[in-house]
Design a protein around this motif. Structure first.
Motif, PDB file in Angstrom:
ATOM      1  N   HIS A 146     -13.024  -6.353  -6.953  1.00 12.14           N
ATOM      2  CA  HIS A 146     -11.717  -5.611  -7.195  1.00 12.14           C
ATOM      3  C   HIS A 146     -11.067  -5.117  -6.035  1.00 12.14           C
ATOM      4  O   HIS A 146      -9.769  -5.017  -5.955  1.00 12.14           O
ATOM      5  N   LYS A 187     -10.427  -7.090  -3.650  1.00 11.99           N
ATOM      6  CA  LYS A 187      -9.440  -7.928  -3.315  1.00 11.99           C
ATOM      7  C   LYS A 187      -8.019  -7.676  -3.778  1.00 11.99           C
ATOM      8  O   LYS A 187      -6.941  -8.382  -3.155  1.00 11.99           O
ATOM      9  N   GLN A 188      -7.967  -7.110  -4.786  1.00  7.72           N
ATOM     10  CA  GLN A 188      -6.495  -6.583  -5.308  1.00  7.72           C
ATOM     11  C   GLN A 188      -5.601  -6.185  -4.301  1.00  7.72           C
ATOM     12  O   GLN A 188      -4.565  -5.718  -4.488  1.00  7.72           O
ATOM     13  N   PRO A 222      -3.254  -9.045  -2.410  1.00  8.72           N
ATOM     14  CA  PRO A 222      -2.761 -10.042  -3.508  1.00  8.72           C
ATOM     15  C   PRO A 222      -2.451 -11.362  -2.764  1.00  8.72           C
ATOM     16  O   PRO A 222      -1.624 -11.482  -1.941  1.00  8.72           O
ATOM     17  N   SER A 239      -2.288 -14.222 -10.470  1.00  6.84           N
ATOM     18  CA  SER A 239      -3.110 -13.180 -10.759  1.00  6.84           C
ATOM     19  C   SER A 239      -4.459 -13.814 -11.330  1.00  6.84           C
ATOM     20  O   SER A 239      -4.598 -14.783 -12.247  1.00  6.84           O
ATOM     21  N   SER A 263     -10.201 -10.708 -12.360  1.00  5.07           N
ATOM     22  CA  SER A 263     -11.151  -9.919 -11.493  1.00  5.07           C
ATOM     23  C   SER A 263     -12.376  -9.532 -12.169  1.00  5.07           C
ATOM     24  O   SER A 263     -13.009  -9.072 -11.457  1.00  5.07           O
ATOM     25  N   ASN A 290     -11.655   1.779  -2.247  1.00  2.00           N
ATOM     26  CA  ASN A 290     -10.656   0.956  -1.720  1.00  2.00           C
ATOM     27  C   ASN A 290     -10.107   1.480  -0.360  1.00  2.00           C
ATOM     28  O   ASN A 290      -9.909   0.929   0.600  1.00  2.00           O
ATOM     29  N   ARG A 296      -9.498 -11.286   1.728  1.00  2.00           N
ATOM     30  CA  ARG A 296     -10.220 -11.733   0.348  1.00  2.00           C
ATOM     31  C   ARG A 296     -11.350 -12.417   0.574  1.00  2.00           C
ATOM     32  O   ARG A 296     -12.547 -12.168  -0.076  1.00  2.00           O
TER      33      ARG A 296
END
Lengths: 103, 103
Positions: A73, A75-76, A79, A95, A98, B28, B68
């Motif tokens: 998550h 990674k969001q 983007p 998208s 995930s 995050n 990522r």
């Protein structure tokens, strides 16, 4: 006969991934340090799950899966396809799912 | 006894993922702080790639992809064990010594 296992140094992604691979061990250490902060929450949660669901719950696996999901998550924050494009303006916003478990 | 229901609240993975979701924003932030450490390397690398390959290289995208990929590879610190579902056919066997990975 020559093998075809050469790395394509002309591929931007490959070049960047070589750099990424060099940094990965140090990065992993830092990530692990972050997880240590959250470890007690995950442990508590996994123990609760085990209490509620029964002894066949493997808390270690639950915790590791939670860690993998947290990374997935995260990674969001980075983007795909939202960069400034040099050519004509194209929006390619992909998208990716995930919730999938990328184990 | 575990009942064989499909309601998600009885799924250990779902329960843990709810916890993960609660922690994710804070996580995050910590992850982003880690990436700040490596940002200059990624930026330098992406600029080099752009220099070598041409102006159509999108450094922002290269950097995000590297981030990522770093997160993806960090998952290897938390390997999936066997029998990932706590179901009736689950066996407790574990072939990889990875219990201490999350802590």
């Amino acid at each position: 006969r020559r093998s075809h296992t050469t790395v394509s140094y002309t591929d931007p992604q490959v070049s960047m991934d070589l750099l990424r691979a060099v940094l990965q061990p140090s990065f992993n250490d830092d990530i692990m340090a972050v997880f240590k902060k959250y470890q007690k929450f995950f442990e508590k949660g996994a123990e609760n799950v085990k209490e509620n669901m029964g002894d066949d719950v493997q808390t270690d696996q639950l915790i590791r899966e939670a860690c993998r999901n947290a990374l997935e998550h995260a990674k969001q924050m980075f983007p795909e396809g939202e960069g400034k494009r040099a050519g004509p303006e194209v929006t390619m916003k992909r998208s990716r799912p995930s919730d999938e478990d990328c184990g």
